[in-house]
Design a protein around this motif. Structure first.
Motif, short mmCIF file in Angstrom:
data_model
loop_
_atom_site.label_atom_id
_atom_site.label_comp_id
_atom_site.label_asym_id
_atom_site.label_seq_id
_atom_site.Cartn_x
_atom_site.Cartn_y
_atom_site.Cartn_z
N LYS A 79 0.86 -1.19 0.00
CA LYS A 79 0.00 0.00 0.00
C LYS A 79 0.90 1.24 0.00
N PRO A 80 1.38 1.62 -1.19
CA PRO A 80 2.28 2.77 -1.26
C PRO A 80 1.53 4.07 -1.04
N GLN A 81 2.31 5.10 -0.77
CA GLN A 81 1.75 6.43 -0.57
C GLN A 81 1.13 6.92 -1.87
N GLY A 82 -0.11 7.38 -1.82
CA GLY A 82 -0.80 7.83 -3.01
C GLY A 82 -0.36 9.22 -3.45
N ARG A 83 -0.19 9.42 -4.75
CA ARG A 83 0.15 10.72 -5.31
C ARG A 83 0.03 10.63 -6.83
N THR A 84 0.17 11.76 -7.50
CA THR A 84 0.08 11.81 -8.96
C THR A 84 1.41 11.42 -9.58
N ILE A 85 1.36 10.53 -10.56
CA ILE A 85 2.54 10.15 -11.33
C ILE A 85 2.46 10.83 -12.69
N TYR A 86 3.53 11.55 -13.05
CA TYR A 86 3.58 12.27 -14.32
C TYR A 86 4.51 11.54 -15.29
N PHE A 87 4.14 11.61 -16.57
CA PHE A 87 4.98 11.03 -17.63
C PHE A 87 5.54 12.13 -18.51
N CYS A 88 6.79 11.96 -18.92
CA CYS A 88 7.48 12.88 -19.82
C CYS A 88 7.75 12.14 -21.13
N LEU A 89 7.34 12.70 -22.26
CA LEU A 89 7.56 12.05 -23.55
C LEU A 89 9.06 11.96 -23.84
N SER A 90 9.52 10.78 -24.18
CA SER A 90 10.95 10.58 -24.44
C SER A 90 11.16 9.43 -25.40
N THR A 91 12.35 9.38 -25.94
CA THR A 91 12.78 8.23 -26.72
C THR A 91 14.29 8.12 -26.64
N GLU A 92 14.80 6.95 -26.99
CA GLU A 92 16.24 6.72 -27.14
C GLU A 92 16.46 6.23 -28.56
N VAL A 93 17.48 6.77 -29.22
CA VAL A 93 17.81 6.33 -30.57
C VAL A 93 19.28 5.94 -30.61
N SER A 94 19.61 5.07 -31.56
CA SER A 94 20.97 4.60 -31.73
C SER A 94 21.53 5.14 -33.04
N LEU A 349 8.18 -9.33 2.45
CA LEU A 349 8.90 -8.36 3.27
C LEU A 349 8.88 -6.98 2.63
N TYR A 350 9.08 -6.95 1.35
CA TYR A 350 9.11 -5.70 0.58
C TYR A 350 7.74 -5.01 0.65
N ALA A 351 6.68 -5.76 0.38
CA ALA A 351 5.33 -5.18 0.38
C ALA A 351 4.97 -4.62 1.75
N LYS A 352 5.33 -5.33 2.80
CA LYS A 352 5.00 -4.87 4.14
C LYS A 352 5.77 -3.59 4.49
N ALA A 353 7.03 -3.52 4.07
CA ALA A 353 7.83 -2.33 4.34
C ALA A 353 7.30 -1.12 3.58
N ILE A 354 6.88 -1.34 2.33
CA ILE A 354 6.30 -0.25 1.54
C ILE A 354 5.02 0.25 2.20
N SER A 355 4.20 -0.66 2.68
CA SER A 355 2.96 -0.27 3.34
C SER A 355 3.23 0.55 4.60
N HIS A 356 4.31 0.23 5.29
CA HIS A 356 4.63 0.93 6.54
C HIS A 356 5.24 2.31 6.29
N PHE A 357 6.18 2.39 5.33
CA PHE A 357 6.93 3.63 5.13
C PHE A 357 6.45 4.46 3.93
N GLY A 358 5.61 3.91 3.09
CA GLY A 358 5.04 4.68 1.99
C GLY A 358 5.71 4.50 0.65
N THR A 359 7.05 4.55 0.61
CA THR A 359 7.79 4.36 -0.63
C THR A 359 9.15 3.73 -0.32
N GLU A 360 9.76 3.17 -1.36
CA GLU A 360 11.10 2.59 -1.21
C GLU A 360 12.14 3.67 -0.92
N PHE A 361 12.06 4.79 -1.63
CA PHE A 361 13.05 5.84 -1.41
C PHE A 361 12.93 6.47 -0.03
N ASN A 362 11.75 6.46 0.54
CA ASN A 362 11.61 6.95 1.92
C ASN A 362 12.42 6.07 2.86
#
Length: 422
Positions: A79-94, A349-362
């Motif tokens: 149960k991660p912390q709720g917020r708006t996720i934004y996308f930026c148009l991008s591409t990679e070319v070779s 373990l990962y899911a429970k920690a995310i639910s407790h702290f909100g996000t991985e980076f937190n």
């Protein structure tokens, strides 16, 4: 405002990517990780840009949001912390081309503020390669000519050389890269404002090469699977929008640095030959040939930096931009629990920690160590060591990932207070 951006990703249309890599899975993993802005990747691919247009709506700031947000299914129980996720148009070319008999291959990132700009770029690039062949298309076009095209037809688009130190497909790589940015970009070199470092390099390594001094060093995940988002990210403290973000990269005002994958964890840190399990650190004397099969070794990023460096690490430390290291939380739990990072045990373990702290980076960089200690003692020890860069490692080489760990085996096996609490 403070926000976190991962600006190098792909879609399921790119080679060697997960068939589940789509906007919906990237949205979910961005929530879990704690990322605010995610690149779409691959807008040059006809089918993918059509899907982007169908699923995204403008957010009014040069970014986009999903028309319909998905339920969280990628990490059951989280149960991660709720917020708006934004996308930026991008591409990679070779870009692939030959100059004076030498072949060069390098990858580059292009960003667009709207679909009209993205489609204009696609129209211009279609004459140099088959855009439908791969989400990361190959263009028979020198890098400096590509930069000129982007500058000429799309003044609000932005261009960043990708993973510049990687042996293959990079601007400065040991296999088919150039000896300098000037050699690669010629009369438009001064138009560059940033480069992407690569997963096997960090800003301290980059600052040993003075040609990069005026440029902002960006770091991104280059995710080929959605759960790989956030291996590296950019930190910003500015208005949340396309123009403001790139202005921060250009001026370094509002750019707060990066969180970096340990470069030794990357696939190309050391010199080596994967098939023969031969690896050499940059400081180890060795022949250019593999001692087992006599074929050429792949020169790793650490060695390539040494080849081009014109200042010491001590001198570079005085010029380096802010950065700290991160390691994906499942890898930390895998070490603590003694299971594979892809195991059900680690996922729980990962899911429970995310639910407790909100996000991985937190967990990795924002929550007080005392709070993590009350939640789970071994995790707090690992995170504290990560934040202080107290690690053990085996470096990656020639396409083989390295390994990072924080505990000696005896620590986890003998201390009763470090047994798992779940």
């Amino acid at each position: 405002m403070f926000f976190i951006a991962d600006l190098h990703t792909h879609s399921h249309y790119a080679a060697a990517t997960s068939k589940f890599l789509c906007l919906e899975t990237m949205h979910q993993w961005a929530l879990i990780k704690g990322i605010d802005v995610v690149s779409t990747g691959d807008f040059t691919h006809p089918a993918w840009i059509k899907e982007l247009e169908e699923k995204l709506r403008p957010a009014g700031n040069g970014f986009f949001t999903l028309r319909q947000e998905p339920e969280l299914t990628v990490l059951p129980g989280a149960k991660p912390q709720g917020r708006t996720i934004y996308f930026c148009l991008s591409t990679e070319v070779s870009c692939e081309y030959v100059i004076n008999g030498k072949q060069y291959k390098n990858h580059h990132l292009i960003y667009a503020p709207d679909f009209e700009t993205a489609r204009s770029i696609n129209k211009a690039l279609a004459g140099y390669g088959d855009l439908s062949s791969d989400g990361r298309p190959t263009l028979l076009l020198p890098a400096h000519e590509l930069l000129k095209i982007v500058l000429d037809i799309a003044p609000r688009a932005f261009f960043v050389p990708a993973h510049i130190w990687t042996p293959w497909f990079s601007t400065l790589g040991s296999k088919n890269g150039h000896a300098s940015l000037q050699d690669c970009f010629k009369d438009v070199t001064n138009e560059l404002f940033a480069v992407e470092t690569s997963l096997s390099a960090d800003p301290l390594m980059c600052r040993r090469y003075a040609e990069l001094d005026r440029l902002t060093l960006l770091s991104n995940s280059d995710a080929h699977s959605a759960h790989k988002l956030g291996r590296e990210v950019n930190l910003l403290d500015t208005d949340l929008g396309y123009e403001a973000m790139f202005n921060a990269f250009k001026t370094k005002q509002g750019f707060s640095g990066t969180w970096e994958y340990y470069p030794q964890r990357g696939k190309y840190f050391n010199d080596g030959h994967r098939n023969c399990k031969v690896s050499f650190g940059a400081g180890e004397a060795h022949s250019a040939d593999c001692p087992v099969c006599q074929k050429l070794l792949t020169v790793g990023v650490a060695h390539r930096v040494e080849q081009l460096a014109n200042r010491s690490e001590q001198e570079a430390a005085g010029k380096v931009q802010p950065f700290r290291y991160v390691l994906p939380l499942p890898e930390i739990f895998a070490e603590i629990a003694g299971f594979s990072e892809s195991s059900l045990k680690v996922a729980a373990l990962y899911a429970k920690a995310i639910s407790h702290f909100g996000t991985e980076f937190n967990i990795l960089h924002q929550a007080p160590i005392q709070d993590i200690q009350r939640y789970h003692h071994p995790l707090s020890v690992a995170v504290d060591r990560l934040r202080q860069d107290k690690k053990h490692f085996t470096a990656g080489y020639d396409g083989a990932h390295g390994r990072i760990w924080f505990f000696d085996k005896a620590e986890l096996n003998t201390k009763p207070e470090q047994t798992l609490l779940f």
